[in-house]
Motif scaffolding. Structure first.
Motif, mmCIF file in Angstrom:
data_model
loop_
_atom_site.group_PDB
_atom_site.id
_atom_site.type_symbol
_atom_site.label_atom_id
_atom_site.label_comp_id
_atom_site.label_asym_id
_atom_site.label_seq_id
_atom_site.Cartn_x
_atom_site.Cartn_y
_atom_site.Cartn_z
ATOM 1 N N GLU A 178 0.858 -1.062 0.107
ATOM 2 C CA GLU A 178 0.164 0.010 0.024
ATOM 3 C C GLU A 178 0.862 1.264 -0.062
ATOM 4 O OE1 GLU A 178 -2.971 1.400 -0.386
ATOM 5 O OE2 GLU A 178 -3.509 -0.795 -1.087
ATOM 6 N N GLU A 179 1.943 1.097 0.760
ATOM 7 C CA GLU A 179 3.082 2.282 0.688
ATOM 8 C C GLU A 179 3.530 2.700 -0.415
ATOM 9 O OE1 GLU A 179 5.789 1.438 3.653
ATOM 10 O OE2 GLU A 179 6.462 3.726 3.889
ATOM 11 N N THR A 180 3.911 1.814 -1.448
ATOM 12 C CA THR A 180 4.367 2.136 -2.836
ATOM 13 C C THR A 180 3.021 2.718 -3.461
ATOM 14 O OG1 THR A 180 5.618 0.236 -2.320
ATOM 15 C CG2 THR A 180 5.687 1.224 -4.392
ATOM 16 N N LYS A 181 2.146 2.141 -3.384
ATOM 17 C CA LYS A 181 0.912 2.369 -4.213
ATOM 18 C C LYS A 181 0.390 3.958 -3.894
ATOM 19 C CE LYS A 181 -1.433 -1.823 -4.873
ATOM 20 N NZ LYS A 181 -2.354 -2.745 -4.510
ATOM 21 N N GLU A 182 0.581 4.318 -2.752
ATOM 22 C CA GLU A 182 0.507 5.658 -2.001
ATOM 23 C C GLU A 182 1.472 6.538 -2.745
ATOM 24 O OE1 GLU A 182 -1.585 8.701 -0.965
ATOM 25 O OE2 GLU A 182 -2.566 6.724 -0.865
ATOM 26 N N LEU A 183 2.614 6.153 -2.720
ATOM 27 C CA LEU A 183 3.813 7.006 -3.067
ATOM 28 C C LEU A 183 3.671 7.136 -5.020
ATOM 29 C CD1 LEU A 183 7.216 5.449 -1.681
ATOM 30 C CD2 LEU A 183 6.364 8.015 -1.983
ATOM 31 N N LEU A 184 3.053 6.276 -5.580
ATOM 32 C CA LEU A 184 2.871 6.433 -7.060
ATOM 33 C C LEU A 184 1.627 7.360 -7.337
ATOM 34 C CD1 LEU A 184 3.668 2.852 -8.320
ATOM 35 C CD2 LEU A 184 4.929 4.904 -8.784
ATOM 36 N N ARG A 185 0.675 7.415 -6.396
ATOM 37 C CA ARG A 185 -0.305 8.419 -6.569
ATOM 38 C C ARG A 185 0.101 9.758 -6.220
ATOM 39 N NH1 ARG A 185 -3.067 4.487 -3.010
ATOM 40 N NH2 ARG A 185 -4.245 2.817 -4.328
#
Ligand SMILES: [Zn+2]
Ligand SMILES: [Zn+2]
Length: 385
Positions: free
Chosen positions: A361-368
């Motif tokens: 989830e953390e990586t996904k948040e970074l990409l957003r």
């Protein structure tokens, strides 16, 4: 002209020895030769008769035919030989001493019946050509080609190995002549015809006999090599393959081809290399090509990465903003040149940007967050929208 008795013409007895026949002919030739009797037709005819007589009686084989049939012709000789297959006769023409004939300048003047020299040339070379198979000539051995498979790496580094080569060597008994002298006999391969039949598909054609060179005669073949002039030899040959060979390179190993004949050198051995594929390198000439994966941050921010080359690892600087498919050149890090091993080709590295597998989830948040900060649409940049 009536058939004259050859013995009477030469003035010798029926059982005259070769030496006596020779002597008688020499004596008469001095007297009746056209060059010493210019314009004398009778002397010329006489000289022709005695030359014919000497031609037959000085040759043991012809003389035998003459004694049997009272005359001599090549047909009679062939018939006689067919009836006594395997009979032999001495090689060559009995030695004849030309010294003692001295006609001075006259010898060089061509008479109506041909000059003195011509007549003797006919007498000897003509008779000889009929009886003598051609003498084999020194002949260099033929080359041998052998394929050799190498790995990609072996082609780059070179290789020393040992190969089993089926070659031949000059026969130690006959030195490549194919015979060890002896009396001339009818060639058994062509039965004396000088020609052998070959079939090619539905065609039949005749060819010069390989065993007697078309003469129909040969000496008994060498017992060791069976007339081939060479002996088969299986040999372990040490082979050095230089660095830089490619598929289809020809590597010459001197003197390891087929054996030569009559002292001539052997042929050479040629190794034709066939180079295998590599897991990730490909090669074109001396240049090497490789595709290297890089991460999105490396591509975007730039990085120094380590890449494999055919001769160890190398540092490659990836500039910021590198796209997938971009190529970089590493000078002098390709394959060694076959001509000069100190010279190398280049290595071309193609960058391939690998997208991360986004799970946390953390990586996904970074990409957003990244998307909000970089709103540019690449399709608009490329003119697709
Ligand atoms: Zn031999
Ligand atoms: Zn033959």
């Amino acid at each position: 002209m009536a058939k004259e008795d050859f013995y009477k013409i030469l003035g010798v007895k029926k059982d005259a020895k070769p030496e006596e026949i020779k002597k008688a002919y020499r004596r008469l030739a001095r007297k009746y030769h056209p060059d010493v009797n210019p314009g004398d037709k009778a002397a010329e005819d006489r000289f022709k008769q005695m030359s014919e007589a000497f031609d037959v009686l000085s040759d043991p084989k012809k003389r035998k035919v003459y004694d049997r049939f009272g005359q001599y012709s090549d047909n009679l000789a062939n018939a006689a030989e067919a009836g006594t297959a395997g009979s032999t006769y001495t090689r060559g023409t009995p030695g004849f001493d030309f010294s003692g004939f001295d006609f001075g300048a006259a010898a060089n003047q061509g008479g109506g019946s041909g000059s003195f020299r011509d007549i003797f040339a006919d007498l000897f070379s003509g008779g000889k050509a009929e009886r003598e198979p051609p003498r084999p000539q020194p002949q260099r051995g033929t080359d041998i080609e052998m394929p050799l498979s190498l790995t990609f790496e072996e082609a780059i580094t070179g290789l020393t190995t040992s190969l089993t080569v089926n070659r031949s060597e000059q026969c130690s008994r006959c030195h490549g002549a194919g015979d060890t002298g002896g009396s001339v006999v009818t060639c058994s391969t062509c039965k004396g015809t000088g020609q052998v039949q070959r079939t090619g598909g539905r065609l039949r054609f005749s060819q010069e006999c390989p065993d007697c060179g078309g003469s129909g005669k040969r000496r008994p073949p060498c017992a060791l090599c069976k007339g081939k002039g060479v002996l088969p030899k299986t040999e372990n040959v040490k082979v050095r393959i230089p660095a830089g060979v490619d598929t289809g390179s020809r590597v010459r190993i001197p003197g390891k081809g087929e054996g030569g004949r009559l002292g001539a050198p052997p042929g050479d051995l040629y190794i034709i290399t066939n180079v295998g594929r590599h897991k990730y390198f490909t090669r074109k000439g001396d240049n090497i090509y490789v595709t290297v994966p890089i991460t999105v941050p490396e591509a975007a921010l730039g990085a120094k990465i380590e890449v494999p080359t055919v001769n160890g690892k190398a540092q490659l600087r990836i500039p910021p903003g590198t796209q997938s498919g971009q190529k970089f050149r590493l000078r002098g890090r390709g394959a060694p040149s076959l001509r000069d091993p100190t010279v190398h080709g280049d290595q071309f590295v193609e960058a391939q940007v690998i997208l991360p597998k986004v799970i946390s989830e953390e990586t996904k948040e970074l990409l957003r967050k990244y998307a909000q900060m970089n709103e540019e649409n690449p399709r608009i940049v490329m003119g697709l929208e």
